[in-house]
Design a protein around this motif. Structure first.
Motif, PDB file in Angstrom:
ATOM      1  N   ARG A   1      50.027  33.283  43.473  1.00  0.00           N
ATOM      2  CA  ARG A   1      49.529  31.986  42.946  1.00  0.00           C
ATOM      3  C   ARG A   1      49.805  30.894  43.881  1.00  0.00           C
ATOM      4  O   ARG A   1      50.911  30.869  44.443  1.00  0.00           O
ATOM      5  CB  ARG A   1      49.595  31.812  41.552  1.00  0.00           C
ATOM      6  CG  ARG A   1      48.927  32.653  40.712  1.00  0.00           C
ATOM      7  CD  ARG A   1      49.181  32.107  39.249  1.00  0.00           C
ATOM      8  NE  ARG A   1      49.102  33.024  38.249  1.00  0.00           N
ATOM      9  CZ  ARG A   1      47.925  32.948  37.352  1.00  0.00           C
ATOM     10  NH1 ARG A   1      46.879  32.064  37.685  1.00  0.00           N
ATOM     11  NH2 ARG A   1      47.658  33.950  36.539  1.00  0.00           N
TER      12      ARG A   1
ATOM     13  N   ASP B   1      39.976  32.413  32.824  1.00  0.00           N
ATOM     14  CA  ASP B   1      39.650  31.317  34.159  1.00  0.00           C
ATOM     15  C   ASP B   1      40.368  31.869  35.288  1.00  0.00           C
ATOM     16  O   ASP B   1      40.036  30.795  36.258  1.00  0.00           O
ATOM     17  CB  ASP B   1      39.851  29.997  33.622  1.00  0.00           C
ATOM     18  CG  ASP B   1      41.503  29.697  33.245  1.00  0.00           C
ATOM     19  OD1 ASP B   1      42.097  30.578  33.189  1.00  0.00           O
ATOM     20  OD2 ASP B   1      41.769  28.407  33.404  1.00  0.00           O
ATOM     21  N   ASP B   2      40.950  32.950  35.359  1.00  0.00           N
ATOM     22  CA  ASP B   2      41.766  33.148  36.675  1.00  0.00           C
ATOM     23  C   ASP B   2      40.439  33.751  37.428  1.00  0.00           C
ATOM     24  O   ASP B   2      39.417  34.279  37.169  1.00  0.00           O
ATOM     25  CB  ASP B   2      42.804  34.261  36.580  1.00  0.00           C
ATOM     26  CG  ASP B   2      43.880  33.959  35.928  1.00  0.00           C
ATOM     27  OD1 ASP B   2      44.264  32.538  36.300  1.00  0.00           O
ATOM     28  OD2 ASP B   2      44.720  34.604  35.269  1.00  0.00           O
ATOM     29  N   TYR B   3      40.853  33.673  39.112  1.00  0.00           N
ATOM     30  CA  TYR B   3      39.704  33.966  39.941  1.00  0.00           C
ATOM     31  C   TYR B   3      40.240  34.943  40.912  1.00  0.00           C
ATOM     32  O   TYR B   3      41.260  34.473  41.411  1.00  0.00           O
ATOM     33  CB  TYR B   3      39.113  32.882  40.461  1.00  0.00           C
ATOM     34  CG  TYR B   3      37.741  32.873  40.934  1.00  0.00           C
ATOM     35  CD1 TYR B   3      36.625  32.761  39.823  1.00  0.00           C
ATOM     36  CD2 TYR B   3      37.310  33.246  42.305  1.00  0.00           C
ATOM     37  CE1 TYR B   3      35.432  32.764  40.318  1.00  0.00           C
ATOM     38  CE2 TYR B   3      35.846  33.614  42.621  1.00  0.00           C
ATOM     39  CZ  TYR B   3      35.035  33.117  41.545  1.00  0.00           C
ATOM     40  OH  TYR B   3      33.648  33.194  42.045  1.00  0.00           O
TER      41      TYR B   3
ATOM     42  N   PHE C   1      35.810  37.969  35.045  1.00  0.00           N
ATOM     43  CA  PHE C   1      36.285  36.728  35.963  1.00  0.00           C
ATOM     44  C   PHE C   1      35.540  37.041  37.169  1.00  0.00           C
ATOM     45  O   PHE C   1      34.537  37.748  37.355  1.00  0.00           O
ATOM     46  CB  PHE C   1      37.846  37.009  36.280  1.00  0.00           C
ATOM     47  CG  PHE C   1      37.846  38.335  36.802  1.00  0.00           C
ATOM     48  CD1 PHE C   1      37.829  38.578  38.195  1.00  0.00           C
ATOM     49  CD2 PHE C   1      38.160  39.330  36.187  1.00  0.00           C
ATOM     50  CE1 PHE C   1      37.995  39.812  38.631  1.00  0.00           C
ATOM     51  CE2 PHE C   1      38.136  40.627  36.561  1.00  0.00           C
ATOM     52  CZ  PHE C   1      38.309  40.867  37.893  1.00  0.00           C
TER      53      PHE C   1
ATOM     54  N   ALA D   1      44.501  35.501  32.607  1.00  0.00           N
ATOM     55  CA  ALA D   1      43.612  34.509  31.918  1.00  0.00           C
ATOM     56  C   ALA D   1      42.076  34.547  32.218  1.00  0.00           C
ATOM     57  O   ALA D   1      41.777  35.121  33.433  1.00  0.00           O
ATOM     58  CB  ALA D   1      44.103  33.004  31.849  1.00  0.00           C
TER      59      ALA D   1
ATOM     60  N   ASP E   1      45.621  26.630  41.061  1.00  0.00           N
ATOM     61  CA  ASP E   1      46.633  27.666  40.425  1.00  0.00           C
ATOM     62  C   ASP E   1      45.957  28.791  39.595  1.00  0.00           C
ATOM     63  O   ASP E   1      46.606  29.704  39.057  1.00  0.00           O
ATOM     64  CB  ASP E   1      47.581  26.940  39.523  1.00  0.00           C
ATOM     65  CG  ASP E   1      47.048  26.308  38.318  1.00  0.00           C
ATOM     66  OD1 ASP E   1      45.691  26.319  38.259  1.00  0.00           O
ATOM     67  OD2 ASP E   1      47.806  25.755  37.358  1.00  0.00           O
ATOM     68  N   ARG E   2      44.739  28.954  39.558  1.00  0.00           N
ATOM     69  CA  ARG E   2      43.793  30.028  38.948  1.00  0.00           C
ATOM     70  C   ARG E   2      43.470  30.999  39.820  1.00  0.00           C
ATOM     71  O   ARG E   2      42.882  32.081  39.297  1.00  0.00           O
ATOM     72  CB  ARG E   2      42.724  29.433  37.941  1.00  0.00           C
ATOM     73  CG  ARG E   2      42.935  28.369  36.913  1.00  0.00           C
ATOM     74  CD  ARG E   2      44.189  28.568  36.097  1.00  0.00           C
ATOM     75  NE  ARG E   2      44.401  29.898  35.558  1.00  0.00           N
ATOM     76  CZ  ARG E   2      45.632  30.413  34.991  1.00  0.00           C
ATOM     77  NH1 ARG E   2      46.580  29.483  35.078  1.00  0.00           N
ATOM     78  NH2 ARG E   2      45.773  31.303  34.503  1.00  0.00           N
TER      79      ARG E   2
ATOM     80  N   LYS F   1      37.346  25.812  39.412  1.00  0.00           N
ATOM     81  CA  LYS F   1      38.642  26.658  39.334  1.00  0.00           C
ATOM     82  C   LYS F   1      39.678  25.733  39.865  1.00  0.00           C
ATOM     83  O   LYS F   1      39.495  25.295  41.079  1.00  0.00           O
ATOM     84  CB  LYS F   1      38.662  27.862  39.732  1.00  0.00           C
ATOM     85  CG  LYS F   1      37.767  28.764  39.480  1.00  0.00           C
ATOM     86  CD  LYS F   1      37.705  29.357  37.823  1.00  0.00           C
ATOM     87  CE  LYS F   1      36.757  30.059  37.374  1.00  0.00           C
ATOM     88  NZ  LYS F   1      36.766  30.380  35.893  1.00  0.00           N
ATOM     89  N   SER F   2      40.734  25.770  39.372  1.00  0.00           N
ATOM     90  CA  SER F   2      41.885  24.851  39.830  1.00  0.00           C
ATOM     91  C   SER F   2      42.626  25.882  40.723  1.00  0.00           C
ATOM     92  O   SER F   2      42.456  27.041  40.456  1.00  0.00           O
ATOM     93  CB  SER F   2      42.785  24.544  38.686  1.00  0.00           C
ATOM     94  OG  SER F   2      43.227  25.560  37.979  1.00  0.00           O
TER      95      SER F   2
END
Length: 429
Positions: free
Chosen positions: A133, A166-168, A199, A164, A106-107, A103-104
């Protein structure tokens, strides 16, 4: 009404749980909730607090975004730590509960809610969702506010629009409380809403309890903030006040009732950013951060339970090094760890040290040494001596539960009988 008056009122509100956790329909009837139209000044007052309206299917909620720019040494360390943690997770395939591998930054959503009650019951309504974030410029806080219970579809739709696949999530008791609430409310009106995405989820309450439940008076976020993050809130509204203030807002149509709750939620989600960094650094960058002996001990215990034995070894050793007294329990746990790792010599050495360092050594240390003496050294007399010491300590001990003590006494009796028979057989032979 003053905050002091509201606190006095809160006692009566909280005496009977369903005064707070009333179903949505009953809430609508009791408080005379009206649709706030654009001409009544509500939108202007919310805008003055930084909120913009969000419309969905004829309903309206409010959304606020606020950027806290990175500034000062602490923020620079924070950014550096998160970039290093991201690299650490990418380079190490550890299946750890704090991992956000893949994960990046910002996610990551540092997430919290405010609700009309303190349980996960169906009558409980979320009226504020906040999340922070990490961006290149700073920490961005987004908050969604429920204008009235009849606008719940717009409220949740606004949140899901930001959300989204891919959010965590990173929360504090969110696995048990906040996210089940979101799922419950979504289920009520899901025909009107986008699908709730799946997620990953990191719950920092579990981490905080592992490290500090034996040290702090409570693991409430405000307590952890003060003792571990050195964040001191001024004029903060307690989370337990949130339901009453929301009811006051609905009754009086005055958004200012909610200002303290909004500020409280804003601080909560920003604190989670710093809390994650603090815990992760203690676990994985332990050479660079100061930790107490007991913090190292409980981190070692956590790693051991995850079968991450090398990390557990590192922290058990640091627990012993940092201790100002002879840390018998540290040597004992290190001995058991080496047993799991198949390093018998180190296991025996540490178990023996745990006995030497304590006036009241762990009973289990004697038992483990008895097993080694019998099975590895083939020294029955030595094994019998260790077993007798364990039995003597156990009979005197008040530190074990009765059920555990009975089982240990039974097992030791069987061990003593078998060793006595072995010894007699050897002597007879």
């Amino acid at each position: 009404m003053s905050i002091k008056s509201k606190l006095l009122r809160m006692k009566n509100h909280l005496q009977v749980e369903d005064k707070i956790e009333r179903p949505v329909e009953e809430l609508k009837e009791r408080i005379e909730v009206k649709k706030f139209d654009q001409g009544n000044g509500m939108e202007t007052e919310f805008k003055e607090m930084g909120f913009e309206p969000f419309y969905f299917d004829g309903e309206r909620s409010y959304r606020k975004r606020l950027l806290y720019p990175f500034d000062g040494e602490r923020d620079r360390l924070l950014v550096d730590s998160f970039h290093r943690l991201k690299s650490f997770w990418e380079e190490n395939d550890h299946d750890h509960p704090l991992s956000f591998r893949g994960k990046s930054l910002d996610r990551l959503l540092f997430f919290d809610t405010e609700t009309t009650g303190l349980s996960t019951g169906a009558g409980n309504v979320i009226f504020l969702i906040g999340y922070a974030r990490l961006t290149e410029e700073g920490i961005e806080v987004t908050q969604h506010l429920l204008e009235s219970p009849s606008d719940e579809a717009a409220f949740l739709s606004g949140f899901l629009e930001d959300f989204a696949e891919d959010d965590y999530l990173v929360s504090y008791n969110g696995k048990s409380f906040d996210w089940p609430q979101v799922k419950s409310r979504h289920a009520f009106i899901r025909k009107q809403l986008p699908k709730l995405p799946s997620f990953g989820h990191i719950d920092l309450l579990h981490s905080a309890r592992r490290l500090w439940k034996h040290e702090l008076p409570s693991c409430r976020l405000s307590i952890v903030e003060e003792h571990k993050l050195h964040i001191y809130r001024k004029h903060d509204i307690p989370g337990s006040m949130a339901p009453i203030l929301y009811f006051d807002y609905l009754h009086d149509k005055d958004p200012l009732h909610l200002k303290g709750v909004i500020d409280h939620n804003d601080q909560d989600v920003r604190s989670l950013v710093y809390l994650y960094e603090e815990i992760a650094r203690k676990l994985f960058f332990s050479k660079e951060v100061r930790s107490s002996s007991m913090e190292h001990f409980y981190i070692g215990d956590w790693f051991e339970k995850l079968s991450m034995y090398e990390w557990a070894e590192t922290h058990y050793k640091k627990a012993i090094e940092c201790s100002t007294q002879s840390f018998s329990q540290g040597y004992f746990r290190l001995g058991l760890l080496y047993k799991k790792m198949g390093e018998k010599k180190k296991a025996i050495d540490n178990l023996e040290t745990s006995i030497d360092k304590s006036a009241f050594p762990p009973v289990e240390a004697w038992i483990e040494l008895s097993k080694y003496a019998e099975h590895d050294e083939k020294n029955v007399a030595k094994a019998l001596t260790y077993a007798k010491e364990a039995y003597s300590l156990l009979k005197k001990a008040n530190r074990v539960t009765e059920k555990k003590k009975i089982k240990q006494v039974e097992d030791l009796n069987n061990r003593l009988k078998r060793l006595e028979m072995k010894k007699a057989k050897q002597m007879g032979g």
